[in-house]
Scaffold this motif. Structure first.
Motif, PDB file in Angstrom:
ATOM      1  N   ASP A 126       0.816  -1.214   0.000  1.00 42.45           N
ATOM      2  CA  ASP A 126       0.000   0.000   0.000  1.00 42.45           C
ATOM      3  C   ASP A 126       0.851   1.265   0.000  1.00 42.45           C
ATOM      4  N   GLN A 127       2.184   1.116  -0.234  1.00 42.63           N
ATOM      5  CA  GLN A 127       3.084   2.261  -0.250  1.00 42.63           C
ATOM      6  C   GLN A 127       3.752   2.457  -1.612  1.00 42.63           C
ATOM      7  N   LEU A 128       3.338   1.726  -2.623  1.00 39.44           N
ATOM      8  CA  LEU A 128       3.990   1.795  -3.919  1.00 39.44           C
ATOM      9  C   LEU A 128       3.773   3.150  -4.591  1.00 39.44           C
ATOM     10  N   GLU A 129       4.864   3.664  -5.180  1.00 33.69           N
ATOM     11  CA  GLU A 129       4.805   4.884  -5.971  1.00 33.69           C
ATOM     12  C   GLU A 129       5.070   4.596  -7.449  1.00 33.69           C
ATOM     13  N   ILE A 130       5.989   3.696  -7.722  1.00 32.42           N
ATOM     14  CA  ILE A 130       6.316   3.327  -9.102  1.00 32.42           C
ATOM     15  C   ILE A 130       6.303   1.805  -9.222  1.00 32.42           C
ATOM     16  N   LEU A 131       5.585   1.318 -10.242  1.00 31.17           N
ATOM     17  CA  LEU A 131       5.486  -0.119 -10.484  1.00 31.17           C
ATOM     18  C   LEU A 131       5.652  -0.372 -11.972  1.00 31.17           C
ATOM     19  N   ASP A 132       6.676  -1.148 -12.334  1.00 30.15           N
ATOM     20  CA  ASP A 132       6.966  -1.448 -13.736  1.00 30.15           C
ATOM     21  C   ASP A 132       6.987  -2.956 -13.933  1.00 30.15           C
ATOM     22  N   PHE A 133       5.964  -3.472 -14.621  1.00 28.33           N
ATOM     23  CA  PHE A 133       5.870  -4.890 -14.966  1.00 28.33           C
ATOM     24  C   PHE A 133       5.876  -5.068 -16.479  1.00 28.33           C
ATOM     25  N   SER A 134       6.462  -4.137 -17.193  1.00 28.12           N
ATOM     26  CA  SER A 134       6.423  -4.173 -18.650  1.00 28.12           C
ATOM     27  C   SER A 134       7.266  -5.314 -19.219  1.00 28.12           C
ATOM     28  N   SER A 135       6.938  -5.695 -20.451  1.00 30.17           N
ATOM     29  CA  SER A 135       7.699  -6.703 -21.209  1.00 30.17           C
ATOM     30  C   SER A 135       7.824  -8.019 -20.458  1.00 30.17           C
ATOM     31  N   ASN A 136       6.702  -8.467 -19.918  1.00 30.80           N
ATOM     32  CA  ASN A 136       6.624  -9.802 -19.344  1.00 30.80           C
ATOM     33  C   ASN A 136       5.642 -10.627 -20.159  1.00 30.80           C
ATOM     34  N   LYS A 137       5.088 -11.675 -19.571  1.00 32.09           N
ATOM     35  CA  LYS A 137       4.153 -12.554 -20.283  1.00 32.09           C
ATOM     36  C   LYS A 137       2.880 -12.734 -19.468  1.00 32.09           C
ATOM     37  N   ILE A 138       2.486 -11.652 -18.783  1.00 30.11           N
ATOM     38  CA  ILE A 138       1.298 -11.712 -17.941  1.00 30.11           C
ATOM     39  C   ILE A 138       0.061 -11.709 -18.838  1.00 30.11           C
ATOM     40  N   ALA A 139      -0.742 -12.757 -18.741  1.00 32.32           N
ATOM     41  CA  ALA A 139      -1.897 -12.927 -19.623  1.00 32.32           C
ATOM     42  C   ALA A 139      -3.196 -12.815 -18.833  1.00 32.32           C
ATOM     43  N   GLY A 140      -4.280 -12.532 -19.573  1.00 37.69           N
ATOM     44  CA  GLY A 140      -5.595 -12.517 -18.962  1.00 37.69           C
ATOM     45  C   GLY A 140      -5.975 -11.154 -18.420  1.00 37.69           C
ATOM     46  N   GLN A 141      -6.826 -11.164 -17.407  1.00 33.12           N
ATOM     47  CA  GLN A 141      -7.402  -9.931 -16.892  1.00 33.12           C
ATOM     48  C   GLN A 141      -6.648  -9.398 -15.682  1.00 33.12           C
ATOM     49  N   ILE A 142      -6.685  -8.090 -15.554  1.00 33.60           N
ATOM     50  CA  ILE A 142      -6.142  -7.447 -14.364  1.00 33.60           C
ATOM     51  C   ILE A 142      -7.113  -7.697 -13.218  1.00 33.60           C
ATOM     52  N   PRO A 143      -6.672  -8.325 -12.127  1.00 33.97           N
ATOM     53  CA  PRO A 143      -7.610  -8.687 -11.047  1.00 33.97           C
ATOM     54  C   PRO A 143      -8.183  -7.472 -10.338  1.00 33.97           C
ATOM     55  N   GLY A 144      -9.382  -7.636  -9.796  1.00 31.54           N
ATOM     56  CA  GLY A 144     -10.053  -6.532  -9.117  1.00 31.54           C
ATOM     57  C   GLY A 144      -9.280  -5.978  -7.948  1.00 31.54           C
ATOM     58  N   TRP A 145      -8.589  -6.851  -7.199  1.00 28.19           N
ATOM     59  CA  TRP A 145      -7.864  -6.365  -6.020  1.00 28.19           C
ATOM     60  C   TRP A 145      -6.741  -5.412  -6.401  1.00 28.19           C
ATOM     61  N   PHE A 146      -6.215  -5.564  -7.629  1.00 31.77           N
ATOM     62  CA  PHE A 146      -5.097  -4.713  -8.027  1.00 31.77           C
ATOM     63  C   PHE A 146      -5.508  -3.248  -8.117  1.00 31.77           C
ATOM     64  N   LEU A 147      -6.754  -2.993  -8.457  1.00 31.19           N
ATOM     65  CA  LEU A 147      -7.215  -1.621  -8.630  1.00 31.19           C
ATOM     66  C   LEU A 147      -7.306  -0.866  -7.304  1.00 31.19           C
ATOM     67  N   ASN A 148      -7.195  -1.564  -6.191  1.00 33.44           N
ATOM     68  CA  ASN A 148      -7.179  -0.926  -4.872  1.00 33.44           C
ATOM     69  C   ASN A 148      -5.775  -0.841  -4.284  1.00 33.44           C
ATOM     70  N   LEU A 149      -4.776  -1.060  -5.128  1.00 34.22           N
ATOM     71  CA  LEU A 149      -3.386  -1.082  -4.689  1.00 34.22           C
ATOM     72  C   LEU A 149      -2.838   0.334  -4.547  1.00 34.22           C
ATOM     73  N   SER A 150      -2.332   0.684  -3.372  1.00 38.18           N
ATOM     74  CA  SER A 150      -1.656   1.971  -3.149  1.00 38.18           C
ATOM     75  C   SER A 150      -2.443   3.137  -3.747  1.00 38.18           C
ATOM     76  N   VAL A 151      -3.712   3.208  -3.419  1.00 35.95           N
ATOM     77  CA  VAL A 151      -4.630   4.170  -4.039  1.00 35.95           C
ATOM     78  C   VAL A 151      -4.148   5.610  -3.883  1.00 35.95           C
ATOM     79  N   GLU A 152      -3.575   5.959  -2.746  1.00 35.24           N
ATOM     80  CA  GLU A 152      -3.224   7.347  -2.477  1.00 35.24           C
ATOM     81  C   GLU A 152      -1.798   7.710  -2.854  1.00 35.24           C
ATOM     82  N   LEU A 153      -0.967   6.736  -3.255  1.00 32.88           N
ATOM     83  CA  LEU A 153       0.449   7.013  -3.480  1.00 32.88           C
ATOM     84  C   LEU A 153       0.946   6.704  -4.887  1.00 32.88           C
ATOM     85  N   LEU A 154       0.300   5.804  -5.608  1.00 35.11           N
ATOM     86  CA  LEU A 154       0.831   5.342  -6.883  1.00 35.11           C
ATOM     87  C   LEU A 154       0.929   6.492  -7.888  1.00 35.11           C
TER      88      LEU A 154
END
Length: 206
Positions: A126-154
């Motif tokens: 809940d403290q993330l400011e920068i998150l880089d997961f580019s150029s991987n092989k993540i498939a499918g949908q972005i999970p609902g819980w992710f949208l509540n990640l570090s809401v005030e800091l990202l």
């Protein structure tokens, strides 16, 4: 390697070659280890797990080639705030155990780390400011819980060059109140796109 009181070691952007020496584990007071943008190769040294005061670990842009156990990494490096492992030729074991006490990360760079799914350790962040997961092989949908990640800091989120198809729960708008940069380009997105927050300066979905 005899400077046992050393707290910061920055050798980024040189032409260092070869393996990271195992004697790095002697520097037990290190808080910052920056070895990014070199030509280092070989395995992710297990000696790094002994640096339990480490707050910044930057191995960005080298040629490291091995598997990194994220469960062990987070279990050992409880003070970690900044973790940059991209891009190398690393593979990450992200099936972290529930009982692991995770450090609260501010910056996480895992570009080109052969990820195929969203790591479950993110649910604790809940403290993330920068998150880089580019150029991987993540498939499918972005999970609902992710949208509540570090809401005030990202501030910056990069999911470009993956195999994402959309959102598990389709929000009308993103809830990140300070977000400045969002990159979802070069995926397989379908359906409606959420509206970015007013703070957004760059929104890439090409």
């Amino acid at each position: 390697m005899n400077l046992s009181q050393l707290e910061e070691l920055s050798l980024s952007s040189n032409h260092l070659i070869g393996n990271i020496p195992s004697q790095i584990g002697n520097l037990t007071q290190l808080q910052v280890l920056a070895l990014g943008s070199n030509i280092l190769q070989g395995e992710f040294p297990i000696a790094l797990y002994d640096l339990d005061n480490l707050q910044v670990l930057d191995l960005n842009s080298n040629n490291l080639d091995s598997t990194v156990d994220m469960n062990m990494l987070f279990y050992k490096l409880k003070s970690l705030k900044y973790l940059f492992l991209s891009p190398n030729n690393l593979s990450l074991l992200t099936d972290t155990k529930v009982h692991t006490k995770f450090p609260k990360l501010s910056f996480l760079g895992l570009q080109s780390c052969n990820l195929i799914e969203f790591p479950n350790f993110l649910q604790n962040q809940d403290q993330l400011e920068i998150l880089d997961f580019s150029s991987n092989k993540i498939a499918g949908q972005i999970p609902g819980w992710f949208l509540n990640l570090s809401v005030e800091l990202l501030l910056c989120l990069n999911f470009s060059n993956n195999l994402l198809t959309g959102f598990d729960q389709h929000p009308l708008s993103f809830s990140w109140t300070r977000l400045k940069s969002l990159d979802l380009s070069s995926n397989k997105l379908q359906g409606p796109l959420p509206v970015p927050p007013l703070s957004t300066r760059s929104y890439l979905v090409s």
